[in-house]
Design a protein around this motif. Sequence first.
Motif, PDB file in Angstrom:
ATOM      1  N   SER B 278     -52.520  42.418 -83.833  1.00 46.85           N
ATOM      2  CA  SER B 278     -52.461  42.631 -82.383  1.00 46.85           C
ATOM      3  C   SER B 278     -51.835  43.981 -82.046  1.00 46.85           C
ATOM      4  O   SER B 278     -50.680  44.249 -82.355  1.00 46.85           O
ATOM      5  CB  SER B 278     -51.629  41.520 -81.739  1.00 46.85           C
ATOM      6  N   LEU B 279     -52.610  44.838 -81.378  1.00 45.49           N
ATOM      7  CA  LEU B 279     -52.086  46.152 -81.016  1.00 45.49           C
ATOM      8  C   LEU B 279     -51.060  46.022 -79.887  1.00 45.49           C
ATOM      9  O   LEU B 279     -50.081  46.768 -79.839  1.00 45.49           O
ATOM     10  CB  LEU B 279     -53.229  47.086 -80.598  1.00 45.49           C
ATOM     11  N   LEU B 280     -51.282  45.050 -79.006  1.00 45.77           N
ATOM     12  CA  LEU B 280     -50.317  44.838 -77.926  1.00 45.77           C
ATOM     13  C   LEU B 280     -48.945  44.488 -78.507  1.00 45.77           C
ATOM     14  O   LEU B 280     -47.930  45.071 -78.122  1.00 45.77           O
ATOM     15  CB  LEU B 280     -50.800  43.729 -76.982  1.00 45.77           C
ATOM     16  N   ASP B 281     -48.916  43.559 -79.444  1.00 41.51           N
ATOM     17  CA  ASP B 281     -47.645  43.182 -80.063  1.00 41.51           C
ATOM     18  C   ASP B 281     -47.002  44.379 -80.759  1.00 41.51           C
ATOM     19  O   ASP B 281     -45.780  44.564 -80.694  1.00 41.51           O
ATOM     20  CB  ASP B 281     -47.844  42.053 -81.082  1.00 41.51           C
TER      21      ASP B 281
END
Lengths: 402, 402
Positions: B278-281
Motif C-alpha cells: 500500500s502506497l498510502l500506508d
Amino acid sequence: MTRYEELLSTMALAMQPNAIRKLTGLLSSNKVISFAAGAPATETFPIEELAEAAARTIRDRGHYALQYGPTRGLSKLIEEIATYMRQRGVTDVKPSEILITTGSQQGIDLAARVILDPGDVALVELPSYVGGIIALHNTQAELVGVHQDERGIKTDELCEKIERARKAGRRVKCLYTIPNFQNPSGVTLTTERRRELITIADKYNLLIIEDDPYGELYFKEEAAHLMPLAALNPSRVIYLSSFSKVLAPGLRLAWLRAPEEIASKIETAKEGADLSSSLLDQAIVLEAIRCGLIKRRLPMIREFYALRCHAMLDALAEHAPEGSSWTKPLGGFFIFMQLDGKVNTTQLLPSAIETGVAYVPGQPFFIDSTGTNTLRLAFSKESPEKISEGIRRLCQVLSQKV
Amino acid sequence: MTRYEELLSTMALAMQPNAIRKLTGLLSSNKVISFAAGAPATETFPIEELAEAAARTIRDRGHYALQYGPTRGLSKLIEEIATYMRQRGVTDVKPSEILITTGSQQGIDLAARVILDPGDVALVELPSYVGGIIALHNTQAELVGVHQDERGIKTDELCEKIERARKAGRRVKCLYTIPNFQNPSGVTLTTERRRELITIADKYNLLIIEDDPYGELYFKEEAAHLMPLAALNPSRVIYLSSFSKVLAPGLRLAWLRAPEEIASKIETAKEGADLSSSLLDQAIVLEAIRCGLIKRRLPMIREFYALRCHAMLDALAEHAPEGSSWTKPLGGFFIFMQLDGKVNTTQLLPSAIETGVAYVPGQPFFIDSTGTNTLRLAFSKESPEKISEGIRRLCQVLSQKV
C-alpha cells in the motif's frame, strides 16, 4: 507506479540503460504525452473525502483498524462486497467465499499457487495482462495462448487447444480471462461467448480465473453490468475485482470470490504470504463505501474515461495510417492497435518518445512472442486535448515507418 | 488479528469447534485474561497523531500516495530506512538493498521463494515463530531445527546439524533466526554467538534470514541496539524489520535489506506477488517518521512493555509451580515457560480458559513436535494488574496438573 516510473519501465522493454538516461531530461520535463501507464487518472481520486474518511476511521476505530487483522479481511467489508456481488448477479454468494487481497495481483498469485502444479496447463488470452501471465508462470505451469476477436476469446480455438494439450497427456487446469474491456485489447466478451465458456469449463473440468478490475467503468448501457462468469456458474469461477479503479490504487485493495473450498485454501496461502492486507486501508474503504463515496462518484468516473476514449478514437480515425486497425472499447482504459505486419513497435518506441509520445509495445502481452506489430494505448491518464495531440504525433511516427 | 480472533485461533490448536462455540460467550465477555495474542497493546497506538498524519498525507500528497507505487517501495521511505540502518551499525547500506514489504511475513515468504528450492535445507530455531516456519515450509524445503539456550541458538549444535545434512547430500541454504527477544522464547542472542553465526555462515556458505521485529523494544541498556548480524557481515544476511511494533501493525508495513543481487530477485518476486505494498500506508509512515512520531514515542513504549514484563516475572516468581522454569527477556513481548515433563500444555488449555486465562501452547513452535510441556506467555496486551491476576490463575491450573 508513478507516471515517470511507468514510462521508464516501458522504455526498458525497448532500450538500453544508456538510452534511458539520455531521455530522462525529456521525460521529467513532461513533454512526452504518455499512453503507457495503465493507471487511473489522479483527477478521479476523491482527495478531500478520503482525507476525511481516513482521519475519521483512525479516530473512531483506530483501536481496531491499527491492530493486526484477520487473514480473510475485515468481515464488515466482506459483507459489503457480498452485497455488491449479489447485485451483480452472483445471487448466492456467501461471505465465506470472499477474501480481501493486496491488489488483484495478489489474488491471481495466490489462486495460481493453490490451483497449479508445475507442468499443469493454464490457458491465457492472446494478448493478456502481463501481471497475470507472470503470476501463472511463477507456478511453473505451462501457459497456452488463445486468440481473441472482437467478441472476446475464441471459444473454438480454446476447445482445440484444450483437446491438443489433453491428447499430449497434460492436465489443463484453468483459464485466465479478463472479460470486460480487456487489458490490453479493450475487447469485451459477448454474452453468448460467456455462456460458451461456462459450458467448456464444465465439459473439460476447468476453473476460470475471471479478472474484472474494469467492470464498473463502462461507457454505454449495453456494457452496463454484463453478467460475470461467476454469476453463470459460481462453482467454476474464481472472480477477482478491485477498488483500484473505482476509488484509488494507492489503497492497494482488491477481493476475490472463489468456491468455498478453494477460498479456504487461498486463505491458508495468504496467511503464509503476508498474514493479511492492510487493515487500515480496509477500514478506510469500508468507510468510503458506507458514506456512499464510491457509488456516488461512479457516473462521473465513467463519463470522465468515456470522454477520453472518444477523443482517442476520433483522433485515430483522423490520423491513423492506412493498413492499421484498432479496437473500440465499451469501457476500461485501453485501445489496442494493430499495424501493418512489417512494423516493429518495440523498435519504434524510442523515436516515438523523441517525437513526444509513449505507448507500450504489444509483444510482451503475447505469451507466444507474436504481436510485434501491435501496441497498447491507455487513454486513462492524459486529457482529451493531449490525447488528440499525442495520437497526431504517434500516427506521424507510424506513418513514416509503415 | 483481533484479540478475540487470536484467542479463537489459539484454542483451535487444542479444541474442537463445538468446544470453541461453548466458550464464545465467556471469551467475548472479556473475562479471560489473554497471554495468547503476540500483538502490540492498542494503548501504544498514537491514534490522534496518526489521524492527523493520514489526513495531511492524503491532502498534501494524495495525487502521489493514492496512485500505484513502485514495487520496491516509496523511495523517500527507503532513504529514511537506510539512514536508520546506518545508525544501527549497517554502515554501508544502500537504498538499492532495501525493499518495503506487506509485513515481515511477506519479506520472509519472498526471501524463502527466492533462496530455496524444494529439498533444500533451511535451519530454524527450536522453538521459532510459526509464520516464519510456514513461509519456509511452503517452498518445500526441509526444515531442520536447532535448540536455543539462554544465550540464543546453540552454535555447536548448529554446526553438527549442518555437517550431518551435508553428509546426507543435502544443500543447506539458510538459517532463519530472531536474534533479539525471540518469538516465542524471549531469548536474546549474545554478541559472542552473533560473531560465531557469521563465521559459520561464511564457513558453510549460508544465508542468514535475520528477523528483527522487536529490536527497538529493549528494557535494559545492555540490550539497547545489539549489533544486528547484518552489521557484522551484510553479504551473508537478509535483515527484516517492521513498523508493526513501534507504530501500528494495521499499517502492515515492514522492510528487508538484502545483498543487492538478492534484493533485486526479491523485487521481481514481489512484482508477481502484489505489484507493491500500500502506497498510502507507506506515505503515512514516512510522514510519521518525518514529524518524529516514531522516535519520540520509543522511550515511552519501551517503558510500557518493561513494566508489563516485570509484572509477569514477579507474578511467576511468586506463583509458579515447582519444577517449572521460564526465560527472563531483555525486551520484546514474550516469556517462554517450561513445565515438568509430564504436563501437556495443549491438553491443559481448555481448563486454563475456563479458569479465565489463555496462552499459546509451545508445541506448534517446535518443528520437531517436541515442547509439549512448554507455553508462550505474551505480556504485551494485558495491564500489569491483569497480568498478576492472570499468572495467579495460570499457576493455579498448572499446580493442579503438575
